[in-house]
Scaffold this motif. Structure first.
Motif, PDB file in Angstrom:
ATOM      1  N   CYS A 106      -5.190 -16.963   4.999  1.00 30.50           N
ATOM      2  CA  CYS A 106      -5.425 -16.382   3.677  1.00 30.50           C
ATOM      3  C   CYS A 106      -4.147 -15.766   3.121  1.00 30.50           C
ATOM      4  O   CYS A 106      -3.113 -15.718   3.792  1.00 30.50           O
ATOM      5  CB  CYS A 106      -6.530 -15.334   3.710  1.00 30.50           C
ATOM      6  SG  CYS A 106      -6.082 -13.822   4.559  1.00 30.50           S
ATOM      7  N   ILE A 107      -4.249 -15.294   1.896  1.00 31.21           N
ATOM      8  CA  ILE A 107      -3.176 -14.574   1.211  1.00 31.21           C
ATOM      9  C   ILE A 107      -3.710 -13.192   0.872  1.00 31.21           C
ATOM     10  O   ILE A 107      -4.830 -13.049   0.382  1.00 31.21           O
ATOM     11  CB  ILE A 107      -2.774 -15.274  -0.107  1.00 31.21           C
ATOM     12  CG1 ILE A 107      -2.353 -16.724   0.129  1.00 31.21           C
ATOM     13  CG2 ILE A 107      -1.705 -14.481  -0.845  1.00 31.21           C
ATOM     14  CD1 ILE A 107      -1.045 -16.906   0.841  1.00 31.21           C
ATOM     15  N   VAL A 108      -2.891 -12.174   1.106  1.00 36.12           N
ATOM     16  CA  VAL A 108      -3.231 -10.801   0.731  1.00 36.12           C
ATOM     17  C   VAL A 108      -2.081 -10.260  -0.116  1.00 36.12           C
ATOM     18  O   VAL A 108      -0.913 -10.510   0.196  1.00 36.12           O
ATOM     19  CB  VAL A 108      -3.446  -9.912   1.980  1.00 36.12           C
ATOM     20  CG1 VAL A 108      -3.600  -8.450   1.595  1.00 36.12           C
ATOM     21  CG2 VAL A 108      -4.656 -10.384   2.767  1.00 36.12           C
ATOM     22  N   ILE A 109      -2.428  -9.558  -1.186  1.00 37.83           N
ATOM     23  CA  ILE A 109      -1.407  -8.913  -1.999  1.00 37.83           C
ATOM     24  C   ILE A 109      -1.486  -7.414  -1.745  1.00 37.83           C
ATOM     25  O   ILE A 109      -2.539  -6.795  -1.914  1.00 37.83           O
ATOM     26  CB  ILE A 109      -1.603  -9.210  -3.503  1.00 37.83           C
ATOM     27  CG1 ILE A 109      -1.528 -10.711  -3.751  1.00 37.83           C
ATOM     28  CG2 ILE A 109      -0.544  -8.460  -4.329  1.00 37.83           C
ATOM     29  CD1 ILE A 109      -1.868 -11.123  -5.166  1.00 37.83           C
ATOM     30  N   MET A 110      -0.359  -6.865  -1.304  1.00 37.71           N
ATOM     31  CA  MET A 110      -0.241  -5.434  -1.050  1.00 37.71           C
ATOM     32  C   MET A 110       0.641  -4.830  -2.137  1.00 37.71           C
ATOM     33  O   MET A 110       1.603  -5.471  -2.588  1.00 37.71           O
ATOM     34  CB  MET A 110       0.391  -5.167   0.319  1.00 37.71           C
ATOM     35  CG  MET A 110      -0.356  -5.765   1.498  1.00 37.71           C
ATOM     36  SD  MET A 110      -2.031  -5.163   1.722  1.00 37.71           S
ATOM     37  CE  MET A 110      -1.730  -3.488   2.252  1.00 37.71           C
ATOM     38  N   VAL A 111       0.318  -3.608  -2.545  1.00 40.96           N
ATOM     39  CA  VAL A 111       1.116  -2.886  -3.533  1.00 40.96           C
ATOM     40  C   VAL A 111       1.638  -1.621  -2.878  1.00 40.96           C
ATOM     41  O   VAL A 111       0.867  -0.858  -2.276  1.00 40.96           O
ATOM     42  CB  VAL A 111       0.277  -2.549  -4.791  1.00 40.96           C
ATOM     43  CG1 VAL A 111       1.067  -1.665  -5.753  1.00 40.96           C
ATOM     44  CG2 VAL A 111      -0.179  -3.825  -5.482  1.00 40.96           C
ATOM     45  N   ALA A 112       2.948  -1.411  -2.998  1.00 42.55           N
ATOM     46  CA  ALA A 112       3.558  -0.185  -2.482  1.00 42.55           C
ATOM     47  C   ALA A 112       3.273   0.948  -3.458  1.00 42.55           C
ATOM     48  O   ALA A 112       3.342   0.758  -4.676  1.00 42.55           O
ATOM     49  CB  ALA A 112       5.064  -0.381  -2.321  1.00 42.55           C
ATOM     50  N   VAL A 113       2.923   2.111  -2.923  1.00 49.72           N
ATOM     51  CA  VAL A 113       2.635   3.265  -3.783  1.00 49.72           C
ATOM     52  C   VAL A 113       3.438   4.482  -3.315  1.00 49.72           C
ATOM     53  O   VAL A 113       3.796   4.599  -2.148  1.00 49.72           O
ATOM     54  CB  VAL A 113       1.119   3.601  -3.808  1.00 49.72           C
ATOM     55  CG1 VAL A 113       0.328   2.460  -4.446  1.00 49.72           C
ATOM     56  CG2 VAL A 113       0.589   3.894  -2.418  1.00 49.72           C
ATOM     57  N   ASP A 114       3.675   5.394  -4.271  1.00 52.14           N
ATOM     58  CA  ASP A 114       4.389   6.629  -3.957  1.00 52.14           C
ATOM     59  C   ASP A 114       3.403   7.706  -3.512  1.00 52.14           C
ATOM     60  O   ASP A 114       2.212   7.428  -3.319  1.00 52.14           O
ATOM     61  CB  ASP A 114       5.235   7.091  -5.154  1.00 52.14           C
ATOM     62  CG  ASP A 114       4.408   7.402  -6.398  1.00 52.14           C
ATOM     63  OD1 ASP A 114       3.171   7.630  -6.292  1.00 52.14           O
ATOM     64  OD2 ASP A 114       4.991   7.443  -7.493  1.00 52.14           O
ATOM     65  N   ASP A 115       3.876   8.928  -3.368  1.00 50.39           N
ATOM     66  CA  ASP A 115       3.028  10.020  -2.884  1.00 50.39           C
ATOM     67  C   ASP A 115       1.876  10.360  -3.826  1.00 50.39           C
ATOM     68  O   ASP A 115       0.889  10.949  -3.410  1.00 50.39           O
ATOM     69  CB  ASP A 115       3.871  11.276  -2.637  1.00 50.39           C
ATOM     70  CG  ASP A 115       4.826  11.100  -1.469  1.00 50.39           C
ATOM     71  OD1 ASP A 115       4.566  10.219  -0.616  1.00 50.39           O
ATOM     72  OD2 ASP A 115       5.830  11.827  -1.413  1.00 50.39           O
ATOM     73  N   GLU A 116       1.999   9.991  -5.094  1.00 53.15           N
ATOM     74  CA  GLU A 116       0.917  10.238  -6.058  1.00 53.15           C
ATOM     75  C   GLU A 116      -0.013   9.033  -6.188  1.00 53.15           C
ATOM     76  O   GLU A 116      -0.920   9.030  -7.008  1.00 53.15           O
ATOM     77  CB  GLU A 116       1.487  10.593  -7.442  1.00 53.15           C
ATOM     78  CG  GLU A 116       2.058  12.012  -7.533  1.00 53.15           C
ATOM     79  CD  GLU A 116       3.456  12.101  -6.916  1.00 53.15           C
ATOM     80  OE1 GLU A 116       4.285  11.202  -7.178  1.00 53.15           O
ATOM     81  OE2 GLU A 116       3.699  13.055  -6.150  1.00 53.15           O
ATOM     82  N   GLY A 117       0.241   7.988  -5.404  1.00 54.38           N
ATOM     83  CA  GLY A 117      -0.601   6.797  -5.459  1.00 54.38           C
ATOM     84  C   GLY A 117      -0.238   5.832  -6.569  1.00 54.38           C
ATOM     85  O   GLY A 117      -0.993   4.902  -6.857  1.00 54.38           O
TER      86      GLY A 117
END
Length: 159
Positions: A106-117
């Protein structure tokens, strides 16, 4: 260090608690392992906490049996400004043998987030080999297809 390691393999042992009513490892357990590997891969590439934005195109090719060693290999195949498209292959087999067979992809898309989300930039991944360029191009085509599917699905969710 961010932008260095684009792939990782996690290993699990399929336990009796992972079994469905048919006696095989249930899809939910496999999806959990996929999400864990996608997170580890995305966090390793970005150097940031990551959240799952999309998981799709999952193909259950062969069953996983209790007692199998399960290897979930994840690698970055495309980066956006804050997102990482991660290709995952799940392979399984008898832990007493070296052979592993493909069970899921499969393919998964991850998003990087900062301390505030809030989404935060990730290092760009630039493919070098022909195989990596093909993976990137496939990720881009899939992204375009998801946009079309999303537009079609909007009619089903709109009040």
């Amino acid at each position: 260090m961010a932008g260095i390691d684009r792939q990782i393999t996690l290993r699990f042992l399929a336990e009796p608690a992972d079994v469905n009513f048919g006696g095989k490892v249930h899809g939910g357990a496999v999806m959990k392992w996929i999400d864990l590997a996608a997170y580890a891969c995305g966090a390793g590439w970005s150097g940031k906490y990551c959240i799952t934005a999309y998981a799709g195109g999952i193909r259950f090719v062969k069953p996983i049996h209790v007692g199998n060693i399960v290897e979930v290999s994840a690698k970055v195949i495309y980066t956006g400004s804050t997102s990482m498209h991660i290709g995952l292959d799940v392979r399984a087999g008898d832990p007493k043998e070296s052979a592993r067979h493909l069970t899921t992809h499969c393919i998964v898309i991850m998003v990087a987030v900062d301390d505030e989300g809030k989404p935060t930039p990730v290092p760009e991944w630039i493919p070098q080999s022909d195989e990596d360029k093909a993976l990137r191009d496939s990720a881009i085509r899939l992204m375009e297809m998801r946009k079309k599917i999303g537009a079609e699905m909007a009619a089903h969710v709109a009040p």
